[in-house]
Design a protein around this motif. Structure first.
Motif, PDB file in Angstrom:
ATOM      1  N   ALA A  48     -45.049  51.699  51.875  1.00  0.00           N
ATOM      2  CA  ALA A  48     -44.091  52.694  51.387  1.00  0.00           C
ATOM      3  C   ALA A  48     -42.913  52.920  52.330  1.00  0.00           C
ATOM      4  O   ALA A  48     -41.804  53.232  51.865  1.00  0.00           O
ATOM      5  CB  ALA A  48     -44.810  54.020  51.142  1.00  0.00           C
ATOM      6  N   ALA A  52     -38.803  54.735  51.719  1.00  0.00           N
ATOM      7  CA  ALA A  52     -38.784  56.192  51.817  1.00  0.00           C
ATOM      8  C   ALA A  52     -37.381  56.769  51.672  1.00  0.00           C
ATOM      9  O   ALA A  52     -37.209  57.836  51.097  1.00  0.00           O
ATOM     10  CB  ALA A  52     -39.418  56.640  53.130  1.00  0.00           C
ATOM     11  N   ASP A  53     -36.384  56.071  52.161  1.00  0.00           N
ATOM     12  CA  ASP A  53     -35.006  56.567  52.118  1.00  0.00           C
ATOM     13  C   ASP A  53     -34.145  55.843  51.094  1.00  0.00           C
ATOM     14  O   ASP A  53     -32.923  55.907  51.161  1.00  0.00           O
ATOM     15  CB  ASP A  53     -34.371  56.453  53.510  1.00  0.00           C
ATOM     16  CG  ASP A  53     -35.060  57.364  54.515  1.00  0.00           C
ATOM     17  OD1 ASP A  53     -35.531  58.445  54.114  1.00  0.00           O
ATOM     18  OD2 ASP A  53     -35.145  56.982  55.697  1.00  0.00           O
ATOM     19  N   LEU A  77     -43.950  58.670  47.801  1.00  0.00           N
ATOM     20  CA  LEU A  77     -42.512  58.609  47.536  1.00  0.00           C
ATOM     21  C   LEU A  77     -42.063  59.655  46.521  1.00  0.00           C
ATOM     22  O   LEU A  77     -40.867  59.793  46.260  1.00  0.00           O
ATOM     23  CB  LEU A  77     -42.129  57.203  47.059  1.00  0.00           C
ATOM     24  CG  LEU A  77     -42.355  56.076  48.068  1.00  0.00           C
ATOM     25  CD1 LEU A  77     -42.012  54.721  47.452  1.00  0.00           C
ATOM     26  CD2 LEU A  77     -41.547  56.308  49.348  1.00  0.00           C
TER      27      LEU A  77
END
Length: 177
Positions: A48, A52-53, A77
């Protein structure tokens, strides 16, 4: 990427099974990793982390082992999960994509209303081998008008060159063999 910042070396939880499912195949068995909570957590977190961003609207995953990683990733997420399954397993109207096997073809299905045009989708599975299953998943997502952000895998068997079948789609693998 093996990522040992949490002290977990994921390769230690991948068991090699010689001559399975047929002679000459060295099968990478992930069940020891699944049985070890810290290793499983580390695997999901590493899968993940690169996303994430990034804007991801949902995770799509192929049954069945893809679900094992995709569901906790979706929770991490904060997005939904779109199951992609073998024919006849989904209860609502479906769309399908066919893909080649070593001897013949197979088919995957997704609910026809699972995605909308413009959705940004991360597709997850446990292993990237020849790329046939994941290519069919990408086709389903794109046929729905959604965008494939990337394909993410716990393991990649690089010698089978599945990454090439997915080009130019971004491919992320936690472990490569």
């Amino acid at each position: 990427m093996s990522g040992t910042t949490d002290g977990i070396i994921l390769q230690d939880y991948i068991r090699n099974i010689p001559d399975f499912p047929k002679p000459g195949i060295q099968f990478k068995d992930i069940t020891p990793l699944l049985a070890h909570p810290a290793a499983l957590r580390a695997a999901v977190e590493r899968l993940a982390a690169p996303f994430a961003d990034r804007k991801v609207d949902a995770i799509a995953a192929a049954e069945a082992r893809g679900f094992l990683f995709a569901a906790p990733m979706a929770l991490m997420l904060g997005v939904g999960l779109v199951p992609i399954r073998k024919p006849g397993k989904l209860p609502y109207t479906t769309v399908s994509a066919e893909y080649a096997l070593e001897y013949g073809t197979d088919r995957l299905e997704m609910h026809s209303d699972a995605l909308s045009p413009g959705h940004r989708i991360l597709i997850v599975d446990d292993v990237l081998a020849t790329g046939g299953t994941m290519k069919a998943c990408c086709d389903l997502v794109r046929d729905a008008g959604a965008e494939v952000v990337a394909c993410a895998f716990l393991l990649e068997l690089g010698f089978l060159n599945g990454r090439a079948k997915l080009a130019p789609t971004e491919v992320f693998s936690v472990l490569s063999y």
